[in-house]
Scaffold this motif. Structure first.
Motif, short mmCIF file in Angstrom:
data_model
loop_
_atom_site.label_atom_id
_atom_site.label_comp_id
_atom_site.label_asym_id
_atom_site.label_seq_id
_atom_site.Cartn_x
_atom_site.Cartn_y
_atom_site.Cartn_z
N GLY A 89 5.36 -11.94 0.19
CA GLY A 89 4.88 -12.99 -1.05
C GLY A 89 5.92 -13.81 -1.09
O GLY A 89 5.88 -14.24 -2.43
N ASP A 124 -0.47 -8.28 -5.24
CA ASP A 124 1.11 -7.99 -6.51
C ASP A 124 0.20 -6.31 -7.02
O ASP A 124 0.22 -7.32 -8.24
CB ASP A 124 0.83 -9.31 -7.19
N PHE A 135 4.73 -7.12 -3.64
CA PHE A 135 3.77 -7.56 -2.50
C PHE A 135 2.83 -6.49 -1.83
O PHE A 135 3.80 -5.11 -2.06
CB PHE A 135 4.50 -7.92 -1.58
#
Length: 145
Positions: A34, A62, A128
């Motif tokens: 991410g 997330d 992430f």
């Protein structure tokens, strides 16, 4: 032998013929990070499609944050086919921070050349977590000029 027809067989949507057809394309990407400026490309929109809708279904990517953001746009498959627009479908949104299905609103757009749908990370994930992002593009197959 007998033929058994559904009660609503002849009232369902039928092909529209020479004036265009409803169309849908979809695809899924499973990103492995991410990081800021990462680009996720879940689907390719074929040339000749007028796009009227975009839905994105995603996992919670997330697990420790709420600000993981992406902007959603398009890039021509062949860079010589015209400019990209990295936020045509949506300015930065934090939808990847929570699992869900989101609809995006924009003016219809016709693509004369193949393009990718791009989700570009504008705020990196806090923690992430791998998961799927599916883009569903709807519109009309109007053909190329």
């Amino acid at each position: 032998m007998a033929t058994f027809n559904a009660a609503d067989l002849n009232s369902k949507a039928m092909p529209m013929g020479g004036y265009g057809n409803a169309a849908m394309v979809y695809g899924t990407v499973t990103p492995s990070s991410g990081a800021l400026a990462s680009v996720y490309r879940p689907v390719r929109i074929p040339a000749g499609m007028t796009v009227t809708g975009l839905r994105v279904h995603n996992a919670d990517l997330d697990t420790a944050g709420t600000s993981f953001a992406v902007k959603i746009g398009y890039t021509p498959v062949n860079p010589e086919d015209g400019p990209a627009d990295d936020d045509y479908f949506s300015p930065p949104v934090t939808h990847l921070s929570v699992a869900g299905l989101n609809d995006y609103r924009f003016d219809p757009i016709k693509f004369e050349k193949d393009v990718y749908v791009d989700l570009t990370v504008t705020v990196a994930a806090t923690v992430f977590a791998a998961g799927k992002i599916t883009a569903i593009v709807t519109g009309e197959a109007t053909g190329v000029k």
